[in-house]
Scaffold this motif. Structure first.
Motif, PDB file in Angstrom:
ATOM      1  N   UNK A  20      68.889  -4.800  26.507  1.00 43.47           N
ATOM      2  CA  UNK A  20      69.932  -3.867  26.074  1.00 43.47           C
ATOM      3  C   UNK A  20      69.319  -2.613  25.444  1.00 43.47           C
ATOM      4  N   UNK A  21      69.897  -1.438  25.780  1.00 42.75           N
ATOM      5  CA  UNK A  21      69.382  -0.157  25.255  1.00 42.75           C
ATOM      6  C   UNK A  21      69.880   0.018  23.822  1.00 42.75           C
ATOM      7  N   UNK A  22      68.968   0.390  22.960  1.00 43.10           N
ATOM      8  CA  UNK A  22      69.366   0.637  21.558  1.00 43.10           C
ATOM      9  C   UNK A  22      69.891   2.062  21.445  1.00 43.10           C
ATOM     10  N   UNK A  23      71.100   2.169  20.884  1.00 41.70           N
ATOM     11  CA  UNK A  23      71.704   3.501  20.760  1.00 41.70           C
ATOM     12  C   UNK A  23      72.218   3.680  19.340  1.00 41.70           C
TER      13      UNK A  23
ATOM     14  N   UNK B 181      74.599   5.179  16.769  1.00 43.01           N
ATOM     15  CA  UNK B 181      75.954   5.687  17.034  1.00 43.01           C
ATOM     16  C   UNK B 181      76.711   5.773  15.720  1.00 43.01           C
TER      17      UNK B 181
ATOM     18  N   UNK C  36      79.980   6.375  15.047  1.00 41.91           N
ATOM     19  CA  UNK C  36      81.333   5.820  14.903  1.00 41.91           C
ATOM     20  C   UNK C  36      81.325   4.324  15.133  1.00 41.91           C
TER      21      UNK C  36
ATOM     22  N   UNK D  24      82.803 -12.033  30.806  1.00 38.67           N
ATOM     23  CA  UNK D  24      81.372 -12.253  31.011  1.00 38.67           C
ATOM     24  C   UNK D  24      81.114 -13.682  31.475  1.00 38.67           C
TER      25      UNK D  24
ATOM     26  N   UNK E 243      82.807  -1.218  37.076  1.00 39.15           N
ATOM     27  CA  UNK E 243      83.166  -0.482  35.870  1.00 39.15           C
ATOM     28  C   UNK E 243      84.678  -0.245  35.891  1.00 39.15           C
ATOM     29  N   UNK E 244      85.223  -0.317  34.724  1.00 35.82           N
ATOM     30  CA  UNK E 244      86.670  -0.136  34.660  1.00 35.82           C
ATOM     31  C   UNK E 244      87.056   1.245  35.141  1.00 35.82           C
TER      32      UNK E 244
ATOM     33  N   UNK F  24      79.902  12.806  22.712  1.00 40.96           N
ATOM     34  CA  UNK F  24      79.727  11.378  23.029  1.00 40.96           C
ATOM     35  C   UNK F  24      80.616  10.512  22.153  1.00 40.96           C
ATOM     36  N   UNK F  25      80.878  10.977  20.959  1.00 42.76           N
ATOM     37  CA  UNK F  25      81.733  10.204  20.070  1.00 42.76           C
ATOM     38  C   UNK F  25      83.176  10.205  20.562  1.00 42.76           C
TER      39      UNK F  25
ATOM     40  N   UNK G 247      82.494   8.216  24.617  1.00 44.17           N
ATOM     41  CA  UNK G 247      81.639   7.021  24.797  1.00 44.17           C
ATOM     42  C   UNK G 247      81.135   6.933  26.246  1.00 44.17           C
TER      43      UNK G 247
ATOM     44  N   UNK H  35      78.422   6.103  27.619  1.00 43.61           N
ATOM     45  CA  UNK H  35      77.241   5.289  27.948  1.00 43.61           C
ATOM     46  C   UNK H  35      77.550   4.257  29.019  1.00 43.61           C
ATOM     47  N   UNK H  36      76.461   3.771  29.641  1.00 42.11           N
ATOM     48  CA  UNK H  36      76.567   2.701  30.647  1.00 42.11           C
ATOM     49  C   UNK H  36      75.524   1.638  30.355  1.00 42.11           C
ATOM     50  N   UNK H  37      75.828   0.444  30.771  1.00 42.58           N
ATOM     51  CA  UNK H  37      74.874  -0.656  30.593  1.00 42.58           C
ATOM     52  C   UNK H  37      74.973  -1.245  29.208  1.00 42.58           C
ATOM     53  N   UNK H  38      74.484  -2.466  29.152  1.00 39.38           N
ATOM     54  CA  UNK H  38      74.554  -3.183  27.882  1.00 39.38           C
ATOM     55  C   UNK H  38      73.779  -2.407  26.820  1.00 39.38           C
ATOM     56  N   UNK H  39      74.401  -2.178  25.682  1.00 40.26           N
ATOM     57  CA  UNK H  39      73.789  -1.337  24.660  1.00 40.26           C
ATOM     58  C   UNK H  39      73.853  -2.028  23.306  1.00 40.26           C
TER      59      UNK H  39
ATOM     60  N   UNK I 269      78.893  -3.948  25.914  1.00 39.22           N
ATOM     61  CA  UNK I 269      78.876  -3.134  27.130  1.00 39.22           C
ATOM     62  C   UNK I 269      79.901  -2.030  26.936  1.00 39.22           C
TER      63      UNK I 269
ATOM     64  N   UNK J 131      81.353  -0.136  28.781  1.00 34.27           N
ATOM     65  CA  UNK J 131      82.459  -0.171  29.737  1.00 34.27           C
ATOM     66  C   UNK J 131      83.626  -0.989  29.217  1.00 34.27           C
TER      67      UNK J 131
ATOM     68  N   UNK K  39      85.236   1.141  26.115  1.00 36.87           N
ATOM     69  CA  UNK K  39      85.509   2.579  26.171  1.00 36.87           C
ATOM     70  C   UNK K  39      86.978   2.910  25.927  1.00 36.87           C
TER      71      UNK K  39
END
Lengths: 722, 297
Positions: A38-41, A43, A45, A64, A703-704, B223-224, B227, B229-233, B247, B249, B252
């Protein structure tokens, strides 16, 4: 039914592909790996995100899990589908829906089926089976007694029913195992989707020629047993052998006849009546008891009024429902002995130095009455004293010289049909022989050829050996069999050289040495025959007497000279089985055999042999060339009996039939033949599941935003389409 | 030093544009601006404003005798009073203000600094007194309001040294400014207001009721708002709120909804309390934000 347990089992055509199940772990590994990836972001909010997550977490988690489960299931289902699973099922298979079926009905019709009403029961059951078939089913009828003419699958059920009506218990035990194998082969050739193999009969141990446990049948087998109690052996008595013996050597004397009675049941039998029938009259009767599974002998003594060939039989009266084996046919015949006069040219007090030591033992190996050759030994003067016509054969063993009178008597004996065997030795004077017996000798003697002394250390390189024999000669025909080369190792240290035969004299070379010198010569003189053996009959000039071939050669030589057939009369001839009879030169053109029920066989001899078979039990008379009193050869006449193999009515051991349906690894082999079971393939359903799972996976995994976009586009597109 | 700061924050082009805009704005809304920025009381001022002809009734001492000596006319020398408008810049220096996504050209804090600096410059040039208060975990350095040009350097220094760390202290800062500022001061709050609570809203209402003129600049990163972004974060909070593995997705829609609701609530509070509320994202050019502000004045 074994089918029930199979129905519940899933089977695989390609079980190796099940290894692909391991791949089902991949989505789980990917899932775990992705979590770590998983990518660390950072954020700001996060509070709002967490609020959103709390509200969506449950559905997301569910989604999932569903996704993961779908992937795992899809891969597992694919692996299982590749292994091609199927189940066998009888459910949902009504008679009308049932696919066309090829049915092979094996009816046991061996001798054992003559028991009571077994045969009627079996044909009635088979008839019901045929009636129950639907028009498009194929059926074949096979009999254990042997392949019929029209053993084929046919849709003409009435034809098969007609064949069934002709089925009777045969006179031979038959081979049920072979019939079942034939039926299996026949079924394998059928194009119909379903195949059934049905065996109707008693399935006795005796109805199988080879071990029943060795049988393997690739089709589902149904057994319809006609036994009252399939577990217990059916009681049955049978006469399994009869032997007879002349009590003394006198021609008209009492005969002891011994019959062996076996009890194949599991209960003792008391006081069953056994009787001896000679010709048409019953001449003796006894009661005999036989313990379960045991044999008992019953003995009759009978004095023959007529010294000629006499048909006789032993019967068990009202013993059991299987009557065929309650009678034993045989001939009582005066023994046709070869009477031989052996003239000893070199007697000795030391038994093994005696010239005739080996010969007499070869001609009379055991008890005197057992041998077909009756030798009389004596000095050359017996040729004058005795009436030579009471002998069939005269043997001159190393006789130095004969008087003129002796030679004349001998010549007359031969010309009137007697046989003469002249054997050489160190006493023999060639010149005297040529003079006295010149008219009898196949070729004149020349002189001794001494190759080596017996004790000479160089003997092996000096000696010669017995060489090629005329294979077709009656004496040596027996050596045509495998292992018949035993004569080749015989060592010969000395032999008599011969001069060429005078012109016009017919001489047959029966055997020669390896150096091509003649060893055994034959000459026809008048009605008789003369054999010349150029080496000794004892161990002086050869080691032949201590070789295994010695006994058969000298016995056959004497039988040949006495014009006796080599066949040993009525051993156990069995109905339905071919056997060969050696007729030698007794039959010129054809042999005629007449049996009971006026049956008649005519055969031509080939190389002195005829092949015969008996179709009915009872006495069979053998005639040479013409069917008359004069042509009757008592020695070759025989009585035939039913094969006692069928008398064993014991049912097959438990588990044997089940074993037929298993392959070498113990798995049921019925899989390859669906029989009445439907093979329900599961892989198509599994592949459908895989497809749906992948479709659902791509919907859930998308993706939704993409889905919303697609949905909008669809909605927008709808009015335009309308 | 001051030059360097000017270089940092004040793009000459921006300032020029603002200048023009200011001129035009003054032309367009002269009255409003005058009414806002001009003192209603004259006299007593230290800075000369203009000459007017003397009219009867005016105090004679205000006549400029030097001009009379030269022109023989009575002119009254009018001085502008020190303006009574105090402006305070409240700048949020919490950790979240350091956020800059791939969509935003600047961090939220930098963007707010530019806007604040530009407005400070304009206000001071215009003669208003400007004070500043940076706040992060606690209310930070406070600069009292002053109208001196030199004061601008101090403001820039304060802005420049505002750290972007830790949680915000908006409530405390509002309380502090309410104590220190004169009534009727103009209070410009630069914040993302992500941590605005009901208490914050209550304080805003109190400020407003005490006649403070409050303007809220809510700057958010694009971005706030979306949102993207894509992929598990693994989302990490910037003010020690912990982290969240998710995720984007999945979240969002609900997140955007929550963000809108949050902003709508702030907006409703502002409307109710007659507070000027300016919401923009960091892609919006600084001059446009300033123009928005000036138009709303």
């Amino acid at each position: 039914m074994p089918g029930l347990s199979e129905e519940a089992l899933m089977n695989f055509v390609q079980p190796l592909f099940l290894a692909g199940l391991l791949a089902a772990a991949l989505p789980i590994l990917i899932h775990l790996f992705n979590r770590r990836k998983a990518v660390t972001r950072p954020f700001p909010a996060l509070r709002l995100l967490k609020e959103s997550n709390e509200r969506t977490a449950r559905s997301v988690k569910v989604r999932q899990r569903v996704l993961l489960a779908l992937r795992v299931l899809a891969i597992a289902a694919l692996a299982i589908a590749l292994a091609k699973p199927f189940v066998l099922s009888q459910s949902g298979l009504t008679a009308e829906e049932r696919m066309p079926t090829a049915v092979a009905i094996v009816v046991e019709d061996g001798l054992a089926m003559g028991h009571g009403d077994w045969m009627e029961d079996a044909t009635a059951r088979a008839d019901t089976l045929i009636e129950d078939l639907r028009p498009w089913d194929q059926v074949a009828l096979l009999r254990s007694s042997g392949p019929g003419e029209s053993e084929r699958l046919t849709e003409d059920h009435s034809e098969v029913a007609r064949q069934l009506r002709d089925v009777r218990a045969s006179t031979s035990p038959g081979d049920l195992g072979e019939a079942i194998t034939r039926a299996s082969t026949l079924l394998a050739s059928s194009q119909l989707p379903n195949r059934r193999l049905i065996v109707v009969g008693a399935l006795t141990e005796g109805s199988f020629e080879t071990a029943p446990a060795d049988l393997e049948i690739a089709h589902p087998l149904e057994i319809l047993s006609v036994r009252e109690n399939p577990e217990r052996p059916t009681p049955n008595l049978a006469i399994t052998a009869v032997s007879y013996q002349q009590q003394s050597s006198a021609r008209e004397s009492a005969w002891t006849i011994t019959a062996t009675i076996a009890n194949f049941g599991d209960e003792d039998v008391d006081a069953v009546q056994a009787q001896l029938k000679v010709g048409d009259s019953v001449v003796g009767g006894q009661r005999v008891s036989v313990a379960a599974g045991q044999e008992s002998n019953v003995e009759f003594v009978h004095r023959l009024s007529d010294p000629t060939l006499t048909a006789a039989q032993v019967d068990l009266v009202d013993a059991d429902p299987l009557e065929g084996d309650n009678t034993w046919h045989f001939f009582i015949r005066p023994r046709e002995q070869v009477r031989a006069l052996l003239i000893n040219g070199s007697p000795s007090n030391i038994p093994y130095d005696d010239e005739l030591f080996f010969l007499t033992r070869a001609l009379r190996p055991g008890v005197a009455s057992e041998s077909a050759i009756s030798p009389t030994t004596g000095a050359p003067d017996r040729l004058e004293r005795d009436d030579l016509s009471t002998f069939d054969v005269v043997v001159l063993a190393n006789v130095s010289r004969l008087s003129a009178d002796q030679a004349t008597r001998l010549k007359a004996f031969v010309e009137q049909g007697g046989g003469l065997l002249i054997a050489m030795g160190d006493q023999v004077d060639p010149e005297t022989y040529n003079n006295q017996l010149g008219e009898l000798l196949p070729r004149p003697l020349r002189g001794l050829k001494r190759l080596a002394e017996r004790d000479d250390p160089d003997a092996p390189v000096k000696i010669t050996r017995l060489g090629p024999a005329r294979r077709q000669h009656p004496i040596f025909r027996v050596f045509n069999l495998p292992g018949g080369g035993a004569m080749q190792s015989v060592q010969v240290y000395s032999y008599m050289l011969l001069n060429p035969a005078p012109s016009g004299q017919q001489t047959t070379l029966a055997l020669s040495f390896q150096d091509n010198a003649p060893a055994l010569l034959e000459r026809q003189v008048g009605q008789g025959r003369v054999l010349l053996w150029t080496t000794s009959l004892d161990r002086d000039w050869t080691d032949f007497p201590v070789r295994t071939a010695y006994l058969p050669v000298v016995r056959r030589a004497l039988s040949h000279l006495a014009r006796r057939a080599g066949s040993s009369s009525d051993t156990q001839r069995v109905v339905g089985k071919d056997f060969e009879v050696e007729v030698g030169d007794l039959v010129n053109e054809r042999a005629i055999v007449t049996g009971p029920d006026a049956s008649r066989q005519v055969v031509e001899p080939v190389d002195g042999m005829v092949t015969l078979s008996a179709e009915t039990p009872g006495p069979h008379l053998f005639f040479a060339d013409e069917e008359s009193e004069g042509g009757l050869i008592a020695g070759l006449s025989f009585a035939a009996n039913l094969d006692r193999r069928a008398s064993r009515l014991t049912p097959l051991a438990p588990g044997v039939i089940e074993g037929w349906q298993l392959d070498e690894e113990g798995r049921p082999i019925a899989e390859s033949a669906p029989g009445q079971q439907r093979r329900v393939n599961l892989w198509s359903g599994l592949l459908f599941f895989v497809t749906m799972a992948l479709l659902l996976e791509s919907v859930l995994g998308a993706r939704r935003s993409v889905l919303v976009q697609v949905g909008r586009r669809l909605l927008r597109g709808r009015p335009a389409d309308a | 030093m001051a030059e360097a700061l000017r270089q940092t924050y004040l793009d000459p082009a921006v300032l020029d544009q603002l200048g023009d805009m200011h001129v035009r704005a003054r032309q367009l809304a002269q009255g409003v601006i005058a009414g806002l920025h001009r003192s209603p009381q004259r006299g007593g001022s230290v800075e000369f404003s203009e000459y007017t002809e003397y009219s009867a009734g005016q105090e004679l001492r205000r006549v400029d005798w030097k001009v009379f000596g030269k022109s023989d006319k009575y002119y009254v020398k009018q001085y502008e009073d020190e303006t009574n408008l105090q402006t305070f810049l409240l700048l949020d220096g919490s950790g979240s203000m350091a956020f800059k996504s791939e969509l935003g050209p600047l961090t939220k804090l930098d963007h707010a600094r530019y806007v604040a600096a530009t407005l400070a410059y304009l206000l001071i040039r215009q003669g208003d007194a400007v004070g500043a208060l940076g706040f992060a975990k606690t209310p930070g350095a406070f600069l009292p309001a002053a109208a001196r040009t030199k004061h601008l350097d101090d403001i820039f220094f304060l802005l420049d040294n505002l750290p972007a760390r830790g949680p915000t202290a908006l409530d405390d800062s509002l309380r502090q400014i309410a104590e220190r500022a004169r009534r009727r001061s103009l209070i410009l709050i630069f914040s993302d207001l992500l941590d605005a609570t009901e208490h914050t809203e209550e304080l805003l209402r109190v400020l407003k009721s005490r006649k403070f003129d409050v303007v809220i600049f809510q700057g958010l990163d694009p971005a706030e708002l979306t949102l993207p972004y894509e992929g598990l974060s693994l989302f990490e909070g910037m003010e020690d709120e912990g982290e969240l593995l998710a995720d984007p997705d999945d979240l969002r829609d609900r997140y955007i909804e929550a963000m809108r609701a949050h902003n709508a609530r702030i907006k409703a509070v502002c409307n109710g309390a007659n507070i000027t509320y300016l919401s923009y994202d960091t892609t919006r050019p600084v001059e446009l934000v300033c123009q928005d502000f000036l138009r709303r004045r």
